[in-house]
Structure formats: structure tokens, C-alpha cells
Design an enzyme around this catalytic site. Structure first.
Site, PDB file in Angstrom:
ATOM      1  N   LYS A  35     -28.496 -29.604  12.357  1.00  0.00           N
ATOM      2  CA  LYS A  35     -29.446 -30.327  13.561  1.00  0.00           C
ATOM      3  C   LYS A  35     -30.821 -30.427  13.141  1.00  0.00           C
ATOM      4  O   LYS A  35     -31.112 -29.877  12.125  1.00  0.00           O
ATOM      5  CB  LYS A  35     -28.987 -29.956  14.703  1.00  0.00           C
ATOM      6  CG  LYS A  35     -29.610 -28.321  14.945  1.00  0.00           C
ATOM      7  CD  LYS A  35     -29.198 -27.490  16.191  1.00  0.00           C
ATOM      8  CE  LYS A  35     -29.764 -26.174  16.216  1.00  0.00           C
ATOM      9  NZ  LYS A  35     -29.219 -25.498  17.389  1.00  0.00           N
ATOM     10  N   TYR A 263     -64.346 -27.221  14.939  1.00  0.00           N
ATOM     11  CA  TYR A 263     -64.538 -27.469  16.344  1.00  0.00           C
ATOM     12  C   TYR A 263     -64.411 -26.163  17.297  1.00  0.00           C
ATOM     13  O   TYR A 263     -63.902 -25.066  17.103  1.00  0.00           O
ATOM     14  CB  TYR A 263     -63.155 -28.225  16.836  1.00  0.00           C
ATOM     15  CG  TYR A 263     -63.041 -29.744  16.366  1.00  0.00           C
ATOM     16  CD1 TYR A 263     -64.265 -30.652  16.759  1.00  0.00           C
ATOM     17  CD2 TYR A 263     -62.096 -29.977  15.437  1.00  0.00           C
ATOM     18  CE1 TYR A 263     -63.964 -31.834  16.221  1.00  0.00           C
ATOM     19  CE2 TYR A 263     -61.796 -31.414  15.248  1.00  0.00           C
ATOM     20  CZ  TYR A 263     -62.992 -32.246  15.447  1.00  0.00           C
ATOM     21  OH  TYR A 263     -62.939 -33.682  15.037  1.00  0.00           O
TER      22      TYR A 263
HETATM   23  C1  PLP Z   1     -28.606 -24.455  16.687  1.00  0.00           C
HETATM   24  C2  PLP Z   1     -27.268 -23.711  16.962  1.00  0.00           C
HETATM   25  C3  PLP Z   1     -26.804 -22.650  15.992  1.00  0.00           C
HETATM   26  C4  PLP Z   1     -27.449 -22.351  14.846  1.00  0.00           C
HETATM   27  O1  PLP Z   1     -28.373 -21.329  15.493  1.00  0.00           O
HETATM   28  P1  PLP Z   1     -29.311 -20.495  14.295  1.00  0.00           P
HETATM   29  O2  PLP Z   1     -29.992 -19.540  15.413  1.00  0.00           O
HETATM   30  O3  PLP Z   1     -30.350 -21.318  13.813  1.00  0.00           O
HETATM   31  O4  PLP Z   1     -28.292 -19.931  13.370  1.00  0.00           O
HETATM   32  C5  PLP Z   1     -25.335 -22.267  16.390  1.00  0.00           C
HETATM   33  N1  PLP Z   1     -24.795 -22.692  17.523  1.00  0.00           N
HETATM   34  C6  PLP Z   1     -25.111 -23.711  18.277  1.00  0.00           C
HETATM   35  C7  PLP Z   1     -24.300 -24.240  19.338  1.00  0.00           C
HETATM   36  C8  PLP Z   1     -26.518 -24.185  18.144  1.00  0.00           C
HETATM   37  O5  PLP Z   1     -27.089 -25.130  19.003  1.00  0.00           O
END
Ligand code: PLP
Length: 374
Positions: A35, A263
Site C-alpha cells: 500500500k 528561518y
Molecule cells: C498496513 C497494514 C499492514 C502492514 O502493517 P505493518 O505494520 O507495516 O507491517 C497489515 N495489515 C493491515 C490491515 C494493514 O492495513
């Protein structure tokens, strides 16, 4: 000549990290979670290295299409399921497996006209209270899905809120086991933190845990982040950095005591010192909240940022280089996180994230469009 900032993905590290997951959950099939464009790395850039995964999991339908376009014939899972009824057409066409977490998604399936029955992952809200059916509603949802001609197979999933921390997962595992007892179907529970910290721990005295028996969902650990930093570092978990964000010095200044930098004059020199100016700022995805003292490598030597992060630049202290007898000036290599190409020195993204009050996930995902990948 483009600005010298560059992101580099390390495919061999992705492969290594995937193998680490296999070692920790040897009986499980592994979803590579891609993702957010593979946590900012770019799905297409990671795909070959992650081919050894058993499936790819994502949120966005467009990302599922991209993985199919790479000729992946294996499993793809939409972790949040579909967002509107017509998304189901794409699921049928591309054979996407999808989570079902609410009644509306079951209604949409029931009204969906398809020749291809779907494989769905029914999600239990075991205590995180984001998505999923409550334990009391779970069985009715399962029975309803089971009666639909549109559904071929039902798997069971839940997600942990505290796999990385002191509360742990036992209460959620108990809720899952109670709600799913005697329901058939494959199970998926573990994210990275659960794989690393809990997959091998015997729960309920079973000796070998069934936690990681069917599918695990590995995200951040694939990308070299320690989900429970600073309790454990990526090196503690045997993980390698998969992304380097590097740039170069485009300027240098000699400061006298009381001279200020950037800044808001947020940094003032106490002694004479030389600073370098790096072509990297918050418009590149570097965290603006990173305070003076955030670690950075210049020519492979560890030093710190000074003053505020601006849109296109940050300043770094060159005194540690002088102390080490390492010359630096315009053109010198800077590593914001990852691995120094010239020396192999490492700066874990977790350390930079920690300094900026965030987590590696956010930094990796935030690398900006204007940064080229090499
Ligand atoms: C993003 C996600 C994961 C992976 O999580 P990590 O902490 O990056 O391993 C697993 N399951 C779901 C449902 C997620 O949304």
C-alpha cells in the site's frame, strides 16, 4: 542538471527482509503489503525483489491494477475491501480478494452480478475499533456471506493495535479465537510487529503458535523499518535498509559565535564552526519538525542538522568531519537516511523519524514527487 537529491531503492535488501519474515513465520504464506505505493518505494521498483511473496496486499484498487499489469497472476488482497459497489466489477475482472468489514460491503456483494465468485476476508473488530464486525455481529455476517452465490470462499482476518507495544496482542487473539471458533477458513492476523515479536511466542500454552499459521501481512519490516523502534532497531531484527535518501552540499558557511542559521534564527553558534547547506527540504518529504541534532551523514561521517528545515534546504554541522579529518564542501555526499554510497555507513530511517517525533512509515511514504529515484 537536476537538484542532487535522489532516492535509491535496494532490491537485495527487500529480498533479504522478505526472507527474514519467512524465517520467523515458516509455516505462513506472506502478503507483501505494498500500500501507499510500496511505502513510498514505488510498486514497480519493488516488484521483482518481492516476487517471492505469496501475494500482494494493498488498499487502493489502482495499485492492485498496477500489480496485475506487471503480470502477477497470484493473490492480491484489498485490505479495506471495496469503497463502492462498482469496485466489485474490478474485483471480479482482476480476481482481487477483498476484505469485508461492514454490512454495506455485504449488501453490495449481494447485489453484484458476476460469473466469478469472490474470495473474501471477513474482518473482525477484535478491539482496535477501526474496521470490522464486532464479535457479536461476526457470525451473522459470516452466515450471510456464506449464503451468497457471489462468495466462493471466506477467510478470517483481524488487525492488532498494540503488536509493537507493552499491551501486546493476547486480548485481541482471545477475542479472535472466541469469535471464530469452529468457523472454517484461512486466518490472517499478523502485521510486521506481530511477526517479529509474537509469531513464535506460544500463546495459550500451545507450544507453537497458530498465530502465523495461514497468512501474515508484512509491511514496514519489508522496507527495513523496526516497528517497535527504539525498543528494537532494524539491525536487532536482522532487517536491512531498503531506501536511501541522498543529496549533496550546495553551499557552506563559516560561523562565528552568536551567528544564527536559517528561518527564525533557531540555531545560534556557540563556537566558531563550519556548516554545510544540503539540497533537501520539507518539499522533498524531509520532516519539517526534525529539530537541531537530527542525525545525518556527510561523506559517510555522522553529524547533525542545525536550525530549521526549510522548503528546499537544511543545514548540517561540519565540525565532526573536521575532527575526523574528512574534507567537505560543495558537492559532498549527504545521506538523509539509508546507506552511504561512498562508505557503506548506515543511518537508519528509524533514527531520523524518532528525532522528528514520527515513525519510519511516515518518512518513507512522504518522499515527494519531485525526488527522482535512481
Ligand atoms: C498496513 C497494514 C499492514 C502492514 O502493517 P505493518 O505494520 O507495516 O507491517 C497489515 N495489515 C493491515 C490491515 C494493514 O492495513
Amino acid at each position: 542538471m537536476p537538484r542532487p537529491i535522489l532516492a535509491t531503492v535496494h532490491p537485495e535488501a527487500l529480498q533479504h527482509n522478505l526472507n527474514q519474515a519467512r524465517l520467523r513465520a515458516p509455516d505462513a504464506r506472506v502478503w507483501a503489503v505494498v500500500k501507499a505505493n510500496a511505502y513510498g518505494h514505488g510498486i514497480e521498483r519493488c516488484f521483482d525483489a518481492l516476487r517471492g511473496a505469496d501475494g500482494f496486499a494493498m488498499i487502493d484498487l489502482a495499485e492492485a491494477e498496477r500489480v496485475r499489469a506487471l503480470d502477477w497472476r497470484g493473490p492480491l488482497l484489498l485490505l479495506e475491501g471495496v469503497f463502492e459497489p462498482r469496485d466489485l466489477e474490478l474485483c471480479s475482472r482482476l480476481h482481487l480478494w477483498h476484505a469485508v468489514h461492514c454490512t454495506e460491503q455485504i449488501d453490495w456483494l449481494a447485489a453484484h452480478k458476476t460469473q466469478v465468485p469472490h474470495r473474501v476476508f471477513l474482518k473482525l473488530n477484535s478491539g482496535m475499533n477501526r474496521l470490522g464486525f464486532t464479535p457479536t455481529a461476526f457470525r451473522a455476517a459470516w452466515a450471510r456471506l456464506n449464503a451468497l452465490p457471489q462468495v466462493e470462499e471466506i477467510s478470517l482476518m483481524t488487525h492488532f493495535s498494540d503488536a509493537d507495544g507493552p499491551r501486546g496482542i493476547a486480548h485481541q487473539v482471545a477475542a479472535f479465537e472466541a469469535a471464530t471458533a469452529d468457523l472454517p477458513g484461512e486466518r490472517t492476523l499478523c502485521n510486521s510487529a506481530a511477526i517479529l515479536r509474537h509469531a513464535q511466542s506460544p500463546l495459550r500454552g500451545e507450544g507453537v503458535s497458530t498465530l502465523a499459521a495461514d497468512w501474515v501481512r508484512e509491511g514496514i519490516a519489508l522496507y527495513g523499518g523496526a516497528p517497535d523502534y527504539p525498543e528494537h532497531t532494524a539491525a536487532d531484527w536482522g532487517l536491512q535498509p531498503t531506501m536511501t535518501l541522498s543529496s549533496r552540499l550546495i553551499g557552506a558557511q563559516q560561523l562565528q559565535p552568536a551567528d544564527t542559521v536559517g528561518y527564525g534564527s533557531a540555531f545560534a553558534a556557540e563556537v566558531p564552526m563550519r556548516i554545510g547547506v544540503v539540497a533537501c527540504g520539507y518539499a522533498d518529504g524531509y520532516p519539517r519538525h526534525a529539530p537541531t541534532g537530527t542525525p545525518v551523514l556527510v561523506n559517510g561521517v555522522r553529524t547533525r542538522t542545525v536550525g530549521r528545515v526549510s522548503m528546499d534546504m537544511i543545514a548540517v554541522d561540519l565540525s565532526p568531519l573536521e575532527a575526523a579529518g574528512v574534507a567537505a564542501g560543495v558537492g559532498s555526499e549527504v545521506v538523509l537516511w539509508g546507506v552511504s554510497p561512498s562508505t557503506g555507513a548506515q543511518l537508519p530511517v528509524d533514527e531520523v523519524a524518532r528525532s522528528a517525533g514520527t515513525i519510519s512509515y511516515e518518512l518513507l511514504c512522504a518522499v515527494a514527487q519531485r525526488v527522482h529515484f535512481g
